[in-house]
Write a protein that holds these residues in place. Structure first.
Motif, PDB file in Angstrom:
ATOM      1  N   ARG A   1       0.832  -1.197   0.000  1.00 62.95           N
ATOM      2  CA  ARG A   1       0.000   0.000   0.000  1.00 62.95           C
ATOM      3  C   ARG A   1       0.871   1.254   0.000  1.00 62.95           C
ATOM      4  NH1 ARG A   1      -5.102  -0.055   1.553  1.00 62.95           N
ATOM      5  NH2 ARG A   1      -5.016  -1.964   0.299  1.00 62.95           N
ATOM      6  N   PHE A   2       1.951   1.232   0.779  1.00 63.33           N
ATOM      7  CA  PHE A   2       2.877   2.363   0.833  1.00 63.33           C
ATOM      8  C   PHE A   2       3.473   2.615  -0.553  1.00 63.33           C
ATOM      9  CE2 PHE A   2       7.075   4.243   1.550  1.00 63.33           C
ATOM     10  CZ  PHE A   2       6.771   5.290   2.416  1.00 63.33           C
ATOM     11  N   ILE A   3       3.909   1.555  -1.221  1.00 65.40           N
ATOM     12  CA  ILE A   3       4.513   1.692  -2.552  1.00 65.40           C
ATOM     13  C   ILE A   3       3.478   2.164  -3.561  1.00 65.40           C
ATOM     14  CG2 ILE A   3       5.586   0.416  -4.452  1.00 65.40           C
ATOM     15  CD1 ILE A   3       6.920  -1.354  -2.320  1.00 65.40           C
ATOM     16  N   LEU A   4       2.248   1.632  -3.471  1.00 66.59           N
ATOM     17  CA  LEU A   4       1.197   2.044  -4.399  1.00 66.59           C
ATOM     18  C   LEU A   4       0.916   3.538  -4.282  1.00 66.59           C
ATOM     19  CD1 LEU A   4      -1.065   1.492  -6.434  1.00 66.59           C
ATOM     20  CD2 LEU A   4      -2.548   0.853  -4.511  1.00 66.59           C
ATOM     21  N   VAL A   5       0.846   4.049  -3.075  1.00 67.46           N
ATOM     22  CA  VAL A   5       0.585   5.477  -2.896  1.00 67.46           C
ATOM     23  C   VAL A   5       1.738   6.305  -3.452  1.00 67.46           C
ATOM     24  CG1 VAL A   5       0.125   7.304  -1.224  1.00 67.46           C
ATOM     25  CG2 VAL A   5      -0.887   5.045  -0.892  1.00 67.46           C
ATOM     26  N   LEU A   6       2.982   5.853  -3.236  1.00 60.30           N
ATOM     27  CA  LEU A   6       4.126   6.557  -3.837  1.00 60.30           C
ATOM     28  C   LEU A   6       3.981   6.612  -5.350  1.00 60.30           C
ATOM     29  CD1 LEU A   6       7.240   5.184  -1.875  1.00 60.30           C
ATOM     30  CD2 LEU A   6       6.080   7.374  -1.575  1.00 60.30           C
ATOM     31  N   ILE A   7       3.571   5.501  -5.942  1.00 62.43           N
ATOM     32  CA  ILE A   7       3.391   5.442  -7.399  1.00 62.43           C
ATOM     33  C   ILE A   7       2.343   6.461  -7.844  1.00 62.43           C
ATOM     34  CG2 ILE A   7       2.544   3.997  -9.299  1.00 62.43           C
ATOM     35  CD1 ILE A   7       3.694   1.569  -7.691  1.00 62.43           C
ATOM     36  N   LEU A   8       1.227   6.523  -7.118  1.00 68.34           N
ATOM     37  CA  LEU A   8       0.143   7.428  -7.490  1.00 68.34           C
ATOM     38  C   LEU A   8       0.513   8.890  -7.294  1.00 68.34           C
ATOM     39  CD1 LEU A   8      -2.905   5.476  -5.975  1.00 68.34           C
ATOM     40  CD2 LEU A   8      -2.220   5.615  -8.379  1.00 68.34           C
ATOM     41  N   ILE A   9       1.457   9.166  -6.401  1.00 67.76           N
ATOM     42  CA  ILE A   9       1.865  10.555  -6.145  1.00 67.76           C
ATOM     43  C   ILE A   9       2.785  11.080  -7.238  1.00 67.76           C
ATOM     44  CG2 ILE A   9       3.225  12.030  -4.588  1.00 67.76           C
ATOM     45  CD1 ILE A   9       2.211  10.366  -2.260  1.00 67.76           C
ATOM     46  N   LEU A  10       3.597  10.214  -7.831  1.00 66.00           N
ATOM     47  CA  LEU A  10       4.631  10.670  -8.769  1.00 66.00           C
ATOM     48  C   LEU A  10       4.091  11.487  -9.947  1.00 66.00           C
ATOM     49  CD1 LEU A  10       7.137   7.661  -8.832  1.00 66.00           C
ATOM     50  CD2 LEU A  10       7.304   9.835  -7.590  1.00 66.00           C
ATOM     51  N   PRO A  11       2.943  11.124 -10.572  1.00 67.18           N
ATOM     52  CA  PRO A  11       2.428  11.992 -11.646  1.00 67.18           C
ATOM     53  C   PRO A  11       2.136  13.414 -11.185  1.00 67.18           C
ATOM     54  CG  PRO A  11       1.383   9.834 -11.747  1.00 67.18           C
ATOM     55  CD  PRO A  11       2.164   9.859 -10.467  1.00 67.18           C
ATOM     56  N   PHE A  12       1.686  13.568  -9.928  1.00 66.06           N
ATOM     57  CA  PHE A  12       1.453  14.911  -9.387  1.00 66.06           C
ATOM     58  C   PHE A  12       2.777  15.653  -9.206  1.00 66.06           C
ATOM     59  CE2 PHE A  12      -2.301  12.555  -8.196  1.00 66.06           C
ATOM     60  CZ  PHE A  12      -3.326  13.472  -8.355  1.00 66.06           C
ATOM     61  N   GLU A  13       3.793  14.913  -8.762  1.00 69.32           N
ATOM     62  CA  GLU A  13       5.108  15.531  -8.579  1.00 69.32           C
ATOM     63  C   GLU A  13       5.653  16.043  -9.911  1.00 69.32           C
ATOM     64  OE1 GLU A  13       7.207  15.048  -5.123  1.00 69.32           O
ATOM     65  OE2 GLU A  13       5.133  15.721  -5.073  1.00 69.32           O
ATOM     66  N   ILE A  14       5.462  15.253 -10.969  1.00 69.98           N
ATOM     67  CA  ILE A  14       5.922  15.662 -12.305  1.00 69.98           C
ATOM     68  C   ILE A  14       5.132  16.869 -12.786  1.00 69.98           C
ATOM     69  CG2 ILE A  14       6.098  14.966 -14.727  1.00 69.98           C
ATOM     70  CD1 ILE A  14       6.615  12.101 -13.721  1.00 69.98           C
TER      71      ILE A  14
ATOM     72  N   THR B   1      11.517  17.834  -4.625  1.00 66.30           N
ATOM     73  CA  THR B   1      10.720  16.694  -5.070  1.00 66.30           C
ATOM     74  C   THR B   1      11.545  15.848  -6.035  1.00 66.30           C
ATOM     75  OG1 THR B   1       9.768  17.885  -6.954  1.00 66.30           O
ATOM     76  CG2 THR B   1       8.612  18.043  -4.843  1.00 66.30           C
ATOM     77  N   LEU B   2      11.148  14.620  -6.223  1.00 64.64           N
ATOM     78  CA  LEU B   2      11.930  13.712  -7.083  1.00 64.64           C
ATOM     79  C   LEU B   2      12.135  14.264  -8.493  1.00 64.64           C
ATOM     80  CD1 LEU B   2      10.655  10.190  -5.973  1.00 64.64           C
ATOM     81  CD2 LEU B   2      13.003  11.038  -5.881  1.00 64.64           C
ATOM     82  N   PRO B   3      11.085  14.776  -9.164  1.00 65.95           N
ATOM     83  CA  PRO B   3      11.326  15.335 -10.506  1.00 65.95           C
ATOM     84  C   PRO B   3      12.291  16.504 -10.494  1.00 65.95           C
ATOM     85  CG  PRO B   3       8.991  14.942 -10.161  1.00 65.95           C
ATOM     86  CD  PRO B   3       9.651  14.775  -8.833  1.00 65.95           C
ATOM     87  N   GLN B   4      12.287  17.305  -9.410  1.00 60.44           N
ATOM     88  CA  GLN B   4      13.226  18.424  -9.316  1.00 60.44           C
ATOM     89  C   GLN B   4      14.655  17.940  -9.146  1.00 60.44           C
ATOM     90  OE1 GLN B   4      11.593  20.554  -5.974  1.00 60.44           O
ATOM     91  NE2 GLN B   4      10.354  21.917  -7.240  1.00 60.44           N
ATOM     92  N   VAL B   5      14.822  16.819  -8.456  1.00 62.86           N
ATOM     93  CA  VAL B   5      16.163  16.308  -8.153  1.00 62.86           C
ATOM     94  C   VAL B   5      16.711  15.450  -9.283  1.00 62.86           C
ATOM     95  CG1 VAL B   5      17.517  14.866  -6.571  1.00 62.86           C
ATOM     96  CG2 VAL B   5      15.773  16.419  -5.670  1.00 62.86           C
ATOM     97  N   ILE B   6      15.898  14.509  -9.797  1.00 65.84           N
ATOM     98  CA  ILE B   6      16.402  13.557 -10.797  1.00 65.84           C
ATOM     99  C   ILE B   6      15.818  13.778 -12.188  1.00 65.84           C
ATOM    100  CG2 ILE B   6      16.781  11.837  -8.992  1.00 65.84           C
ATOM    101  CD1 ILE B   6      14.334  10.336  -9.992  1.00 65.84           C
ATOM    102  N   GLY B   7      14.838  14.683 -12.312  1.00 65.05           N
ATOM    103  CA  GLY B   7      14.236  14.965 -13.607  1.00 65.05           C
ATOM    104  C   GLY B   7      12.995  14.118 -13.849  1.00 65.05           C
TER     105      GLY B   7
END
Length: 274
Positions: free
Chosen positions: A165-178, A190-196
């Motif tokens: 569940r923790f991993i699934l929520v991380l997955i669902l958050i990433l499109p918002f981060e991008i 945020t991850l997109p800011q750090v790694i693109g």
């Protein structure tokens, strides 16, 4: 058409859609535990999610939450206060151990938006920690509370359920981060800011693979669960193959957040007919 668009935007902006996603994951936990839904708990999770999300979005500063400048935000404010009342009503019928867990999750949610002391940062402002805190709170509301309500003893499989569940929520958050990478404060790291964005998409695909493979690390592997997770993984992969930098306004806020709702519908369909 204008009225329908207004209703749809209110549905999204008042956090009704994301709250349905949260309560859908909580209901799925009941299905995975093979027990009947506790509608008092599900009612609490829904209305508490509305309050939490609207507070984070609109009420980080107390005066903003109490004094609003336009009718649209005032309507969201009224809806939030009504939701708070309903959340308290449903919570009243739950056990004391649920109250304790809710208190801890409530403190964590509050500290996410509001600093403990005036000179300190809130948890959201701690570089790189934002998505992990959100994922942890989602796990609490959608996995821990149903597990506590079911009075089941801790097992390896329950640990796997929470980890997935923790991993699934991380997955669902990433499109918002991008989507928000250029609007977010650079200090958030945020991850997109750090790694693109490209590497973030690749990371999302890796997390999807880990999410699915963890199913086979359980002591009891159910065929229906494997099938349902396979369908979910397919949709998640399709989302991450899409160029999320060119996503529409509703791509993340409706389609991505709607995935848990779709998954619950799929769960109910399979359980009903197979």
């Amino acid at each position: 058409m204008g009225t329908l668009k207004f209703i749809f935007n209110f549905y999204l902006n008042a956090s009704i859609h994301v709250s349905l996603a949260v309560v859908s994951l909580a209901a799925i936990t009941f299905d995975l535990l093979a027990i009947s839904w506790n509608f008092f708990l599900l009612g609490f999770v829904f209305f508490a999610s509305v309050v939490c999300y609207n507070f984070v979005k609109y009420g980080v500063e107390a005066h903003k939450y109490l004094i609003v400048s336009n009718a649209y935000h005032r309507a969201i404010q009224v809806f939030s206060f009504l939701s708070f009342g309903f959340a308290i009503y449903f919570l009243w019928y739950l056990s004391p151990k649920i109250w304790v867990a809710v208190f801890v999750l409530g403190i964590l949610s509050t500290l996410y938006a509001v600093p403990m002391l005036p000179n300190l940062k809130n948890l959201r402002s701690l570089g790189g920690f934002k998505i992990y805190i959100v994922a942890l709170v989602w796990v609490g509301f959608t996995a821990l509370l149903p597990i506590l309500d079911a009075n089941v003893l801790p097992t390896w499989d329950l640990g796997m359920l929470c980890l997935q569940r923790f991993i699934l929520v991380l997955i669902l958050i990433l499109p918002f981060e991008i989507r928000d990478m250029h609007r977010d404060d650079k200090a958030l790291k945020t991850l997109p800011q750090v790694i693109g964005p490209k590497k973030t998409q690749k990371l999302g695909l890796v997390l999807i693979g880990i999410f699915f493979l963890l199913t086979f690390f359980k002591d009891v592997v159910d065929g229906k669960e494997v099938l349902l997770r396979s369908v979910l993984v397919l949709f998640l992969v399709l989302i991450f193959l899409f160029d999320q930098r060119r996503q529409s306004n509703y791509f993340a806020s409706f389609w991505v957040e709607g995935i848990p709702i779709f998954w619950l519908v799929l769960f109910r369909f399979v359980n009903e007919f197979f």
